[in-house]
Design an enzyme around this catalytic site. Structure first.
Site, PDB file in Angstrom:
ATOM      1  N   LYS A 196      47.126  -6.821  14.239  1.00  0.00           N
ATOM      2  CA  LYS A 196      45.682  -7.721  13.943  1.00  0.00           C
ATOM      3  C   LYS A 196      45.042  -6.892  12.872  1.00  0.00           C
ATOM      4  O   LYS A 196      44.489  -7.765  12.076  1.00  0.00           O
ATOM      5  CB  LYS A 196      45.087  -7.445  15.178  1.00  0.00           C
ATOM      6  CG  LYS A 196      45.518  -8.405  16.260  1.00  0.00           C
ATOM      7  CD  LYS A 196      44.891  -7.812  17.587  1.00  0.00           C
ATOM      8  CE  LYS A 196      45.771  -8.044  18.789  1.00  0.00           C
ATOM      9  NZ  LYS A 196      45.758  -7.243  19.893  1.00  0.00           N
TER      10      LYS A 196
ATOM     11  N   LYS B 237      55.402  -4.431  10.477  1.00  0.00           N
ATOM     12  CA  LYS B 237      54.945  -4.628  11.649  1.00  0.00           C
ATOM     13  C   LYS B 237      53.658  -5.680  11.754  1.00  0.00           C
ATOM     14  O   LYS B 237      52.727  -5.531  10.758  1.00  0.00           O
ATOM     15  CB  LYS B 237      54.123  -3.408  12.583  1.00  0.00           C
ATOM     16  CG  LYS B 237      53.670  -3.554  14.069  1.00  0.00           C
ATOM     17  CD  LYS B 237      53.091  -2.567  14.636  1.00  0.00           C
ATOM     18  CE  LYS B 237      52.042  -3.163  15.430  1.00  0.00           C
ATOM     19  NZ  LYS B 237      50.954  -2.109  15.993  1.00  0.00           N
TER      20      LYS B 237
ATOM     21  N   LYS C  48      47.551   6.133  11.324  1.00  0.00           N
ATOM     22  CA  LYS C  48      46.039   5.752  11.056  1.00  0.00           C
ATOM     23  C   LYS C  48      45.440   6.887  10.280  1.00  0.00           C
ATOM     24  O   LYS C  48      44.754   6.422   9.129  1.00  0.00           O
ATOM     25  CB  LYS C  48      45.364   6.006  12.343  1.00  0.00           C
ATOM     26  CG  LYS C  48      43.984   5.415  12.318  1.00  0.00           C
ATOM     27  CD  LYS C  48      43.902   3.783  12.512  1.00  0.00           C
ATOM     28  CE  LYS C  48      42.527   3.236  12.218  1.00  0.00           C
ATOM     29  NZ  LYS C  48      42.639   1.818  12.360  1.00  0.00           N
TER      30      LYS C  48
HETATM   31  P1  TYM Z   1      47.657  -4.228  21.274  1.00  0.00           P
HETATM   32  O1  TYM Z   1      46.676  -4.839  21.526  1.00  0.00           O
HETATM   33  O2  TYM Z   1      48.029  -3.350  19.980  1.00  0.00           O
HETATM   34  O3  TYM Z   1      49.276  -4.928  21.514  1.00  0.00           O
HETATM   35  C1  TYM Z   1      49.593  -5.837  22.617  1.00  0.00           C
HETATM   36  C2  TYM Z   1      51.035  -5.898  22.900  1.00  0.00           C
HETATM   37  O4  TYM Z   1      51.612  -6.468  21.699  1.00  0.00           O
HETATM   38  C3  TYM Z   1      52.798  -5.666  21.467  1.00  0.00           C
HETATM   39  N1  TYM Z   1      52.846  -5.789  20.057  1.00  0.00           N
HETATM   40  C4  TYM Z   1      53.935  -6.220  19.219  1.00  0.00           C
HETATM   41  N2  TYM Z   1      55.268  -6.330  19.650  1.00  0.00           N
HETATM   42  C5  TYM Z   1      56.303  -6.427  18.785  1.00  0.00           C
HETATM   43  N3  TYM Z   1      56.056  -6.751  17.405  1.00  0.00           N
HETATM   44  C6  TYM Z   1      54.799  -6.363  17.026  1.00  0.00           C
HETATM   45  N4  TYM Z   1      54.595  -6.528  15.586  1.00  0.00           N
HETATM   46  C7  TYM Z   1      53.632  -6.207  18.088  1.00  0.00           C
HETATM   47  N5  TYM Z   1      52.296  -6.102  17.686  1.00  0.00           N
HETATM   48  C8  TYM Z   1      51.894  -5.879  19.048  1.00  0.00           C
HETATM   49  C9  TYM Z   1      52.162  -4.210  21.626  1.00  0.00           C
HETATM   50  O5  TYM Z   1      53.426  -3.570  21.564  1.00  0.00           O
HETATM   51  C10 TYM Z   1      51.751  -4.328  22.915  1.00  0.00           C
HETATM   52  O6  TYM Z   1      52.621  -4.295  23.888  1.00  0.00           O
HETATM   53  N6  TYM Z   1      47.850   0.200  23.600  1.00  0.00           N
HETATM   54  C11 TYM Z   1      48.109  -1.176  23.774  1.00  0.00           C
HETATM   55  C12 TYM Z   1      47.049  -1.694  24.807  1.00  0.00           C
HETATM   56  C13 TYM Z   1      47.172  -0.817  26.059  1.00  0.00           C
HETATM   57  C14 TYM Z   1      48.152  -0.831  26.861  1.00  0.00           C
HETATM   58  C15 TYM Z   1      47.683   0.213  28.054  1.00  0.00           C
HETATM   59  C16 TYM Z   1      49.462  -1.283  27.202  1.00  0.00           C
HETATM   60  C17 TYM Z   1      46.226   0.020  26.367  1.00  0.00           C
HETATM   61  N7  TYM Z   1      46.447   0.346  27.788  1.00  0.00           N
HETATM   62  C18 TYM Z   1      48.527   0.375  29.279  1.00  0.00           C
HETATM   63  C19 TYM Z   1      50.280  -1.180  28.150  1.00  0.00           C
HETATM   64  C20 TYM Z   1      49.827  -0.095  29.183  1.00  0.00           C
HETATM   65  C21 TYM Z   1      48.213  -2.055  22.527  1.00  0.00           C
HETATM   66  O7  TYM Z   1      48.585  -1.599  21.540  1.00  0.00           O
HETATM   67  O8  TYM Z   1      47.839  -3.189  22.424  1.00  0.00           O
END
Ligand code: TYM
Length: 353
Positions: free
Chosen positions: A207, A204, A117
């Site tokens: 969003k 990757k 970031k």
């Molecule tokens: P977020 O919203 O960015 O992503 C949610 C989940 O989607 C997976 N993901 C992917 N997996 C494979 N390829 C991709 N391109 C890809 N983009 C997203 C992420 O690995 C994730 O599993 N920090 C977390 C949210 C969170 C969380 C937690 C998760 C907050 N507290 C506690 C587990 C446990 C996140 O990045 O969300």
């Protein structure tokens, strides 16, 4: 199995935009598989975490309801799984505060998400978010609190979140070493966790990168997006006879790789193998490949879109289960927070029962 002997599963997704294929195949598909097992599943929408990138008021509550509606449309069941909103469990913030006291800043600054970031913002100062915010630096501490507060055994996430889960394990270990065994240390993320590349051929699908394929995309949008995937390079020798997507796809140019990955996830194996053969023998097949991928994506999306639009799954339904599920997770979470308070020595809260 008794309630006490069940594995505890926890994971979350931020309500920043629509659910995309990276989210689905990196995380939600595993949520669904685990929901079928004799486990206690906690799945939440990480609305506090969404605040790490906002620069102005956004309708986060509406986005949260939308995300939850998509969860349900994908097959998550608020009866079998405890589906809730992170901010309905405000004691998570209390645990994050306690964990923050034992977390080194250097550890957080070395986090890859934080470093990426920072690099993005240095390259383009208009990038969304404030990298110098306390909240962004502390993102992994809040995430550790989410995980540790329900004493999770397993945290199903995509490959990009592996380091965050490792940090949660480290923080729990440090807490236990300092104050006595209090927190359960979850399992590390599986080495085979998926990282789906973006439609623009970047590392990757994400969003904030405007390179996603979404579960609610209609047929025309899917076709337009899939057609836009860069496939200008001619196929090159793969240097392997293997057909295994995990072996072959990383050897392809990135844009082509995402098409083959989607095919391997969605189409019958014979179709994937047929196109792999076409790749190996060269020639002009990218147009057909894109059409086939788009068809399979639209077929996958159709029932999800239908369930999403089902009036029975409207906001009232969502708010109803949010209320009752928050009541189910709260005592579990408070129990952990109280144990941590006691372990540290500030003593139990005087107003909670
Ligand atoms: P977020 O919203 O960015 O992503 C949610 C989940 O989607 C997976 N993901 C992917 N997996 C494979 N390829 C991709 N391109 C890809 N983009 C997203 C992420 O690995 C994730 O599993 N920090 C977390 C949210 C969170 C969380 C937690 C998760 C907050 N507290 C506690 C587990 C446990 C996140 O990045 O969300």
């Amino acid at each position: 199995m008794s309630e006490a002997g069940k594995k505890i599963i926890l994971s979350g997704i931020r309500p920043t935009g629509r659910l995309h294929y990276g989210n689905y195949f990196g995380a939600v598909r595993e949520f669904l598989r685990l929901q079928e097992q004799d486990a206690r599943c906690y799945y939440f929408v990480a609305d506090y975490h969404a605040l790490t990138t906002i620069t102005e008021r956004r309708e986060i509550y509406a986005d949260t309801l939308h995300m939850l509606r998509t969860y349900v449309a994908c097959g998550l069941d608020p009866v079998r799984s405890i589906i809730y909103r992170q901010s309905d469990l405000p004691c998570t913030a209390e645990l994050a505060l306690l964990l923050g006291m034992i977390t080194n800043i250097g550890h957080l600054e070395r986090g890859t998400t934080y470093k990426d970031k920072m690099a993005k913002i240095e390259a383009d100062p208009r990038t969304e978010g404030n990298p110098l915010s306390y909240g962004l630096l502390g993102y992994p501490v809040l995430m550790a609190a989410d995980i540790l507060i329900v004493q999770a055994d397993i945290v199903p996430v995509g490959d990009d979140q592996r380091q965050h889960v490792e940090m949660a394990c480290d923080i729990a270990g440090k807490f236990n070493a300092r104050f006595g065994e209090t927190l359960k240390i979850p399992a590390a993320v599986d080495r085979n966790a998926l990282r789906l590349p973006g439609l623009d051929g970047s590392m990757k699908m994400g969003k904030s990168d405007n390179n996603t394929l979404d579960l609610l995309d209609d047929e025309a949008t899917v076709l337009k997006k899939v057609k836009s995937v860069p496939t200008t390079t001619d196929p090159e020798p793969l240097g392997t006879d293997s057909n295994d997507p995990d072996v072959v796809i990383p050897k392809m140019p990135a844009g082509v790789g995402v098409l083959y990955r989607l095919l391997s996830l969605l189409a019958p194996e014979a179709v994937y193998l047929e196109y792999l053969e076409a790749y190996r023998s060269g020639g002009k097949f990218y147009g057909n490949l894109k059409k086939t991928v788009a068809e399979h994506v639209s077929q996958f999306n159709a029932p999800i879109i239908e369930r999403f639009n089902d009036p029975a799954h409207g906001d009232a339904f969502i708010e109803d289960f949010l209320r009752s599920n928050a009541q189910k997770v709260t005592p579990v979470a408070l129990d952990t927070v109280e144990s941590c308070r006691e372990a540290i020595g500030i003593g139990r809260s005087l107003y909670r029962a």
